[in-house]
Enzyme design. Sequence first.
Site, PDB file in Angstrom:
ATOM      1  N   TYR A 123     -12.860  -2.922 -10.838  1.00 32.06           N
ATOM      2  CA  TYR A 123     -12.293  -2.200  -9.774  1.00 32.06           C
ATOM      3  C   TYR A 123     -11.713  -0.919  -9.883  1.00 32.06           C
ATOM      4  O   TYR A 123     -11.529  -0.393 -10.803  1.00 32.06           O
ATOM      5  CB  TYR A 123     -11.176  -3.337  -9.216  1.00 32.06           C
ATOM      6  CG  TYR A 123      -9.890  -3.173 -10.254  1.00 32.06           C
ATOM      7  CD1 TYR A 123      -8.879  -2.381  -9.722  1.00 32.06           C
ATOM      8  CD2 TYR A 123      -9.999  -3.820 -11.345  1.00 32.06           C
ATOM      9  CE1 TYR A 123      -7.703  -2.273 -10.468  1.00 32.06           C
ATOM     10  CE2 TYR A 123      -8.667  -3.718 -11.923  1.00 32.06           C
ATOM     11  CZ  TYR A 123      -7.581  -2.891 -12.024  1.00 32.06           C
ATOM     12  OH  TYR A 123      -6.352  -2.954 -12.387  1.00 32.06           O
ATOM     13  N   CYS A 124     -11.675  -0.252  -8.718  1.00 31.11           N
ATOM     14  CA  CYS A 124     -11.090   1.007  -8.560  1.00 31.11           C
ATOM     15  C   CYS A 124      -9.975   1.154  -7.422  1.00 31.11           C
ATOM     16  O   CYS A 124      -9.276   0.003  -7.152  1.00 31.11           O
ATOM     17  CB  CYS A 124     -12.061   2.042  -8.403  1.00 31.11           C
ATOM     18  SG  CYS A 124     -12.960   1.880  -6.823  1.00 31.11           S
ATOM     19  N   TRP A 125      -9.624   2.091  -6.951  1.00 30.85           N
ATOM     20  CA  TRP A 125      -8.378   1.932  -5.922  1.00 30.85           C
ATOM     21  C   TRP A 125      -8.892   1.196  -4.609  1.00 30.85           C
ATOM     22  O   TRP A 125      -8.146   0.608  -4.220  1.00 30.85           O
ATOM     23  CB  TRP A 125      -8.126   3.610  -5.536  1.00 30.85           C
ATOM     24  CG  TRP A 125      -6.909   3.571  -4.522  1.00 30.85           C
ATOM     25  CD1 TRP A 125      -7.023   3.994  -3.187  1.00 30.85           C
ATOM     26  CD2 TRP A 125      -5.545   3.457  -4.891  1.00 30.85           C
ATOM     27  NE1 TRP A 125      -5.845   4.093  -2.565  1.00 30.85           N
ATOM     28  CE2 TRP A 125      -4.701   3.489  -3.484  1.00 30.85           C
ATOM     29  CE3 TRP A 125      -4.893   3.094  -5.915  1.00 30.85           C
ATOM     30  CZ2 TRP A 125      -3.373   3.588  -3.552  1.00 30.85           C
ATOM     31  CZ3 TRP A 125      -3.570   2.668  -5.811  1.00 30.85           C
ATOM     32  CH2 TRP A 125      -2.819   3.218  -4.698  1.00 30.85           C
ATOM     33  N   SER A 131     -15.881   2.321  -8.812  1.00 33.70           N
ATOM     34  CA  SER A 131     -16.256   1.072  -9.338  1.00 33.70           C
ATOM     35  C   SER A 131     -17.772   0.737  -8.996  1.00 33.70           C
ATOM     36  O   SER A 131     -18.216  -0.203  -9.842  1.00 33.70           O
ATOM     37  CB  SER A 131     -15.403  -0.044  -8.777  1.00 33.70           C
ATOM     38  OG  SER A 131     -15.309  -0.309  -7.123  1.00 33.70           O
ATOM     39  N   TYR A 152      -7.970  -2.291  -5.997  1.00 36.83           N
ATOM     40  CA  TYR A 152      -6.558  -2.498  -6.421  1.00 36.83           C
ATOM     41  C   TYR A 152      -5.898  -2.905  -5.239  1.00 36.83           C
ATOM     42  O   TYR A 152      -4.675  -3.592  -5.285  1.00 36.83           O
ATOM     43  CB  TYR A 152      -5.907  -1.229  -7.146  1.00 36.83           C
ATOM     44  CG  TYR A 152      -4.443  -1.327  -7.171  1.00 36.83           C
ATOM     45  CD1 TYR A 152      -3.924  -2.139  -8.223  1.00 36.83           C
ATOM     46  CD2 TYR A 152      -3.900  -0.498  -6.578  1.00 36.83           C
ATOM     47  CE1 TYR A 152      -2.558  -2.072  -8.276  1.00 36.83           C
ATOM     48  CE2 TYR A 152      -2.288  -0.617  -6.613  1.00 36.83           C
ATOM     49  CZ  TYR A 152      -1.843  -1.205  -7.571  1.00 36.83           C
ATOM     50  OH  TYR A 152      -0.417  -1.378  -7.531  1.00 36.83           O
TER      51      TYR A 152
END
Length: 378
Positions: A123-125, A131, A152
């Site tokens: 995952y990323c932001w 991601s 996130y």
Amino acid sequence: MLHTLRGKSRSRNFCTRLVSCRYAHYPRPMPREFDSLGALLGHGFDTVIDVRSPAEFAEDHVPGAINLPALDNAQRAQVGTIYKQVSPFDARKLGAAMVIRNVADHLNGPLADMDGGWRPLVYCWRGGQRSGVFATLLTEIGWRADTIKGGYQTYRRRVNRALYDNPLPHDLILLDGNTGTAKTALLPMLADRGVQVLDLEGLACHRGSLLGAMPGGQPSQRAFETGLACTLYDLDPARPVVVEAESNKIGRLTLPPSLWRAMLTAPSVVIDVPLPARAAYLAQAYRDVIADPDMVAQRLAPLRRLRGHAVVEHWITLSRQGALEDLSTALMVDHYDPAYTKSRRIHERATLAVVAAKALDQDGLARAADAVAAAIKR
């Protein structure tokens, strides 16, 4: 010319079939939807990878995640600047090159020993490019990588729902008592006796007073709420949960609304200890702070307007003299006990039991813990 075009067409068709066959064995990374905090915490993957920058990861992250940044702090700032000041295309091109090099470093480093059956969740932001690119590269190798839909931010919304939007389902009991009654020390002893506990000061890395700062400082508000939400998730709502009576702030961190509302209406078990025993305990528990006159002066400076300069100067003098039990007594008599009395008048609550402890040595604490556990289990 026609022959050449047909040859190119056949070549393209062959390549398409080859690529299709090659990818058939490796499912493309799919965003996974998690509709609750429990579903996300029970994700079932071998490893959760947070590909955000180290600064983003340090502020807060999904519990148990490891940080393998797609872009480090400086790279993320550089790409963002180019995106705003030059063009999105140039930013994406530079960012892609950086991400690929960083992923190569991760493959040769932390991921070097992962076998073919390893399943990572990335995952990323926002669950977007960082991601997506990272998970795609892992999938190309042959790992079954997926991403968190929404990244996130999805996780953060689940935490907010648990702590801000929904009423707390737990049955709280406050462990109350004046300063120096060893409430924090009793929590792990209660846990050893099978009582569910919520250690707010432990999660906040702060002892809950002007003198309560701890080495290493406090986590961010978001990281504190992550720890709180995950701890509450692990506790059984059908059984009582003991939490130390606190104000709505611990150091610089604020208790979320659902928890604070539940604490305001919770019944209490009160620990009653004579002042000399409390002073002896406080002098030992806070020795790292009150034995340093400069630290005492610094941390108690905000009380000059409330308690007066003469009172605060007396406290500092006791610290300089090394009279730590006298200082502890003065702090409780002049400040903490009056503050607790005022707070209790504002927030009246039912009392389940009053546990009297004559001393706070190991035997005294053990007897107090037994009595609290018995009162809760009645």
